[in-house]
Design a protein around this motif. Sequence first.
Motif, short mmCIF file in Angstrom:
data_model
loop_
_atom_site.label_atom_id
_atom_site.label_comp_id
_atom_site.label_asym_id
_atom_site.label_seq_id
_atom_site.Cartn_x
_atom_site.Cartn_y
_atom_site.Cartn_z
N GLU A 81 -38.66 -12.93 -38.30
CA GLU A 81 -38.42 -14.34 -38.33
C GLU A 81 -37.13 -14.57 -37.50
OE1 GLU A 81 -39.19 -12.52 -41.14
OE2 GLU A 81 -40.92 -13.37 -41.82
N ARG A 82 -36.12 -13.73 -37.56
CA ARG A 82 -34.99 -14.04 -36.87
C ARG A 82 -35.23 -13.61 -35.29
NH1 ARG A 82 -29.88 -9.97 -37.21
NH2 ARG A 82 -31.41 -8.61 -36.12
N TYR A 83 -36.23 -12.70 -34.97
CA TYR A 83 -36.46 -12.30 -33.72
C TYR A 83 -37.08 -13.73 -33.13
CZ TYR A 83 -38.57 -9.61 -30.00
OH TYR A 83 -38.42 -8.84 -28.79
N THR A 84 -38.19 -14.27 -33.84
CA THR A 84 -38.82 -15.38 -33.23
C THR A 84 -37.84 -16.71 -33.37
OG1 THR A 84 -40.92 -14.54 -34.61
CG2 THR A 84 -40.89 -16.79 -33.83
N ARG A 85 -37.17 -16.82 -34.24
CA ARG A 85 -35.97 -18.14 -33.93
C ARG A 85 -35.29 -17.81 -32.82
NH1 ARG A 85 -35.02 -16.84 -39.60
NH2 ARG A 85 -33.05 -16.13 -38.85
N GLN A 86 -34.75 -16.72 -32.59
CA GLN A 86 -34.01 -16.28 -31.27
C GLN A 86 -34.92 -16.62 -29.87
OE1 GLN A 86 -32.49 -12.33 -31.91
NE2 GLN A 86 -30.77 -13.10 -33.04
N MET A 87 -36.17 -16.13 -29.97
CA MET A 87 -37.08 -16.29 -28.70
C MET A 87 -36.99 -18.10 -28.56
SD MET A 87 -40.67 -14.49 -28.56
CE MET A 87 -40.84 -14.62 -30.26
N VAL A 88 -37.19 -18.78 -29.76
CA VAL A 88 -37.19 -20.30 -29.38
C VAL A 88 -36.01 -20.80 -29.15
CG1 VAL A 88 -37.46 -22.36 -30.86
CG2 VAL A 88 -39.12 -20.46 -31.27
N HIS A 89 -34.54 -20.35 -29.62
CA HIS A 89 -33.35 -20.86 -29.18
C HIS A 89 -33.15 -20.71 -27.67
CE1 HIS A 89 -28.96 -21.17 -29.48
NE2 HIS A 89 -28.84 -19.73 -28.33
N PHE A 90 -33.49 -19.43 -27.30
CA PHE A 90 -33.21 -19.51 -25.88
C PHE A 90 -34.27 -20.14 -24.92
CE2 PHE A 90 -30.61 -15.80 -27.29
CZ PHE A 90 -29.55 -15.93 -26.66
N HIS A 91 -35.57 -20.20 -25.21
CA HIS A 91 -36.38 -21.01 -24.72
C HIS A 91 -36.08 -22.32 -24.49
CE1 HIS A 91 -40.25 -22.28 -22.95
NE2 HIS A 91 -40.47 -23.13 -23.97
N LEU A 92 -35.54 -22.97 -25.58
CA LEU A 92 -35.01 -24.26 -25.54
C LEU A 92 -33.80 -24.78 -24.68
CD1 LEU A 92 -35.48 -25.54 -29.43
CD2 LEU A 92 -36.79 -26.16 -27.12
N LYS A 93 -32.89 -23.58 -24.72
CA LYS A 93 -31.84 -23.55 -23.61
C LYS A 93 -32.08 -23.47 -22.10
CE LYS A 93 -27.95 -21.59 -24.28
NZ LYS A 93 -26.80 -20.78 -24.58
N ASN A 94 -33.03 -22.67 -21.93
CA ASN A 94 -33.70 -22.56 -20.52
C ASN A 94 -34.83 -23.77 -20.19
OD1 ASN A 94 -33.26 -19.74 -19.05
ND2 ASN A 94 -33.24 -19.38 -21.35
#
Length: 326
Positions: free
Chosen positions: A282-295
């Motif tokens: 779950e954390r791994y997926t949240r971090q994917m989403v976090h950096f995707h939104l930043k980029n």
Amino acid sequence: MKIAFVGKGGSGKTTLSSLFIRHLATTGAPVVAVDADINQHLGAALGLDDEQAAELPAMGARLPLIKDYLRGANPRIASAETMIKTTPPGDGSRLLRLREQNPVYDACARPVELDGGAVRLMVTGPFTESDLGVACYHSKTGAVELCLNHLVDGRDEYAVVDMTAGSDSFASGMFTRFDMTFLVAEPTRKGVSVYRQYRDYAVDFGVALKVVGNKVQSQDDIDFLREQVGEDLLVTVGHSDWVRSMEKGRPPRFALLEDTTRTALRTLQDAVDATYEHRDWERYTRQMVHFHLKNAQSWGNARTGADLASQIDPDFVLREEAIATA
């Protein structure tokens, strides 16, 4: 299990990552080795000659194929052209597994035979003359990040990435994609400076970080590293005649590797395997989403002409049980 080797240039990062890859190959486990360093020396460290290394297919040059395959039938991704390096998988995406054969491996991976086993080797590709002044190296490592975002790996499966040197690893979210990060540090002030940078950047993201002391010659060197990095120091490695022969292009049989170095490699594997019980998809997926939104906000929306936030599937969590539905 996903493992990164990082460190300052000249620390021995590529040498140690190649030794670890060779060690894992002797266990019979499936191993995918990835050279994501601008210098592209991992192939040579695994025994390829210059011609063989030059013939390795560059992942960066095959990014359209990678995107098109991973996109699959995900309705949230309109086209491969709207995918960026941080695009996360969702319902309908195709996922990668270490034991399978797929078009991404067919195009980008090549088998490397090692005494004791074989591994798949993938490379980002060198920084070429045509890139000078018009591109950054992270445009090439984006292919690695995209694959890691779609990789479903389990116990006793290993993806080992030789990362670019220094703190450049933080130019993308790829530093959060690993179960274990080994930072290779020499027993010098410069040697531990990258460790401090990595520790300070990584602490907020729950990155598992251990230091491998390299080029250690005395107890004083060990004491220095312990003083500087504390409990993060996992193991130290000293001089190896086997490694010196390897660097000359004449590696002996891996069975002849010194016992001290072999013990150190087993310690690295034990540290990696111990993280399995603490995996947090779950954390791994949240971090994917976090950096995707930043980029997306920083450059992705403007580059693609699309609202890349809409690519996020709120109900999708990448995990071992995830099945590609495309």
